[in-house]
Design an enzyme around this catalytic site. Structure first.
Site, PDB file in Angstrom:
ATOM      1  N   GLU A 120      45.631  31.494   9.432  1.00  0.00           N
ATOM      2  CA  GLU A 120      44.345  31.385   8.741  1.00  0.00           C
ATOM      3  C   GLU A 120      43.188  31.932   9.595  1.00  0.00           C
ATOM      4  O   GLU A 120      42.159  31.284   9.761  1.00  0.00           O
ATOM      5  CB  GLU A 120      44.067  29.937   8.345  1.00  0.00           C
ATOM      6  CG  GLU A 120      45.119  29.356   7.414  1.00  0.00           C
ATOM      7  CD  GLU A 120      44.792  27.943   6.951  1.00  0.00           C
ATOM      8  OE1 GLU A 120      44.094  27.214   7.688  1.00  0.00           O
ATOM      9  OE2 GLU A 120      45.227  27.569   5.843  1.00  0.00           O
ATOM     10  N   GLU A 266      51.793  27.186   3.216  1.00  0.00           N
ATOM     11  CA  GLU A 266      51.581  25.738   3.329  1.00  0.00           C
ATOM     12  C   GLU A 266      51.173  25.199   1.965  1.00  0.00           C
ATOM     13  O   GLU A 266      50.299  25.757   1.299  1.00  0.00           O
ATOM     14  CB  GLU A 266      50.476  25.411   4.340  1.00  0.00           C
ATOM     15  CG  GLU A 266      50.745  25.879   5.752  1.00  0.00           C
ATOM     16  CD  GLU A 266      49.553  25.599   6.677  1.00  0.00           C
ATOM     17  OE1 GLU A 266      48.681  24.785   6.301  1.00  0.00           O
ATOM     18  OE2 GLU A 266      49.505  26.192   7.758  1.00  0.00           O
TER      19      GLU A 266
END
Length: 509
Positions: A120, A266
């Site tokens: 990220e 995720e």
């Protein structure tokens, strides 16, 4: 999650009944930011007994990878964001990283399938910190894999938060495109991945939407279809996952990547640390997700099996809580490998999660506030602040599992958390005249006072329970009065002298 992350499950399910099914790959995010890790060999056995066929790691810890040798479990190994600069600016560093963390382990029998370059990295909260280094690091790792003869076997990817794309059409997926401020670099990265046969990896968190927006429609986060649907053309979206996923599909299509494979890096729901993080919601979400994808139908804009990493495998009591106290509670298993709730992954005859076997616990004893101690004792606040700064008090607070404890219960919970993380050392339950060790479990119906597992002696994942971090030092200093002097430092005997004196030097020099 990078910042919001959490450890993952890769789920590629074909046709399957939720009893025993035919599964093309269930995996899990396995994070290691813990004070007392379950030994890696026990975790690997637990993975296999639960039919979890893939794991996603956030680093390349050698003990973890060694335990996966000849396990048959597919691995996505990670490069943390703080390593991106060196790898981006030094090709030799990339080559060395691949040799030590990929080639050497592949040669031993570890089934490494992907390298996740960063995690990220373009989160808005990072303020562009990794904007200039992510793509160069990705290119260098790809070149290093090719040089090592692994270009066709191991693929690079770059897990992104879902905030790298958005919709311009009032929440409709068909308005999806990459974020304007990073549009070009996202195109460059996506083209590079696509040209090299690599997937686009994204982390999707309906929980976070609910966490940051009290007005978010709760039912829309789940999969029962009870929320008001979003109508996009002829498509009705009844849950956030499908809508978010297809917003990405539209963004890819608009930029020329219609057939690019997508991995959900995720997805999950935490069980504590916030009023919406609880066992009921977590079970509802994770089971709903499994049931939703089990048919292999996919989403309205992308048919076929969904490839996803459930976040996460085991709770991590040493994760940063900057995003929120829930960060330490994403696991489908507690810190010791015990299942939290019934969850059918469709991979076993029982339809239940199998616990970790062979975990060894410390003695059944707990540190609590002594009944003789007064709540008015001036040492109470300092002692609790010190304990929580070095332990884990995220289960205390409004709407949490231990939110119904009284004041003495809160203090006891803090003392015990510190005592357990310090391996039940005698000195770890000596908060002046405030504490005592008991052998009767102080847990309540909803609040678990744990006993710690034995410390794992090997590997770089182990965190020293006896070392105070800078973050903890600053926390403790914040609760010591600026007038701290040598006498007060000696009175606060449970505080390391260097901490109190550092506070003194900072504020009174």
């Amino acid at each position: 999650m990078g910042m919001l992350c959490v450890s993952h499950v890769v789920v590629s399910l074909l046709v399957l009944s939720m009893g025993v099914g035919v599964v093309s790959g269930i995996g899990a995010n396995w994070g290691t930011q813990v004070t007392h890790p379950v030994p890696p060999d026990i975790v690997v056995r637990m993975l296999r007994e639960n039919g979890i066929q893939k794991v996603k790691l956030f680093d390349a810890d050698s003990d973890t990878l060694n335990a996966l040798t000849n396990s048959g479990i597919e691995v996505m190994v990670g490069i943390p964001n703080d390593m991106l600069y060196d790898i981006a600016t030094n090709m030799k560093a990339a080559v060395n990283w691949v040799k030590q963390n990929v080639s050497d382990h592949v040669d031993k029998g570890v089934f490494i399938r992907y390298v996740a370059v960063g995690n990220e990295p373009f989160l808005k909260t990072y303020n562009g910190t990794f904007l200039q280094t992510t793509f160069p690091a990705l290119r260098n790792i790809q070149a290093a894999l090719i040089k090592a003869g692994l270009g066709s076997k191991v693929k690079v990817t770059c897990p992104q938060n879902a905030d790298v794309y958005a919709t311009t059409e009032a929440g409709l997926p068909s308005g999806g495109d990459f974020r304007a401020d990073i549009h070009q670099v996202m195109i460059d990265i996506t083209k590079f991945l696509n040209d090299n046969g690599a997937p686009f990896t994204v982390n999707i968190y309906p929980f976070i939407s609910l966490y940051i927006d009290a007005n978010f429609p709760v039912d829309y986060a789940f999969f029962e279809g009870n929320g008001a649907p979003i109508i996009d053309g002829g498509i009705s979206y009844t849950n956030m996952f499908d809508a978010n996923h297809d917003t990405l599909v539209w963004a890819l299509q608009k930029n020329g990547f219609s057939n690019m494979p997508i991995i959900i890096g995720e997805i999950g729901w935490p069980t504590d640390g916030d009023r919406n993080a609880n066992l009921m919601y977590a079970q509802r979400f994770n089971q709903g997700f499994m049931t939703h994808i089990v048919t292999g139908k996919g989403t309205p804009m992308r048919s076929g099996p969904v490839d996803a990493y459930l976040f996460s495998l085991i709770d991590e009591d040493a994760k940063s809580i900057s995003p929120g106290n829930f960060e330490r509670h994403w696991g489908i298993f507690y810190f010791d490998g015990k299942p939290k709730y019934p969850l059918n992954l469709g991979t076993t005859n029982t339809g239940m999660l199998a616990p970790a076997r062979g975990v060894v616990y410390l003695e059944r004893k707990w540190c609590v506030m002594t009944p003789k101690a007064s709540l008015d004792d001036p040492q109470v606040a300092l002692s609790v602040s010190y304990a929580c700064s070095l332990a884990d008090c995220t289960s205390l607070g409004y709407g949490t599992s231990c939110g119904n404890l009284d004041t003495r219960g809160n203090i006891s919970y803090a003392f015990n958390s510190y005592y357990q993380i310090q391996n039940q050392l005698d000195r770890a339950c000596k908060f002046g005249n405030l504490s005592m060790v008991v052998t009767r479990d102080p847990s309540t119906e909803t609040c678990r006072f744990g006993t710690m597992i034995e410390p794992y002696e090997g590997g770089s994942t182990e965190l020293s329970a006896g070392v105070m971090s800078l973050e903890a030092m600053l926390f403790v200093m914040a609760v010591v009065e600026p007038g701290c002097d040598s006498q007060l430092c000696s009175d606060l005997w449970f505080l390391p002298a260097k901490v109190c004196m550092l506070r003194f030097s900072l504020f009174d020099s």
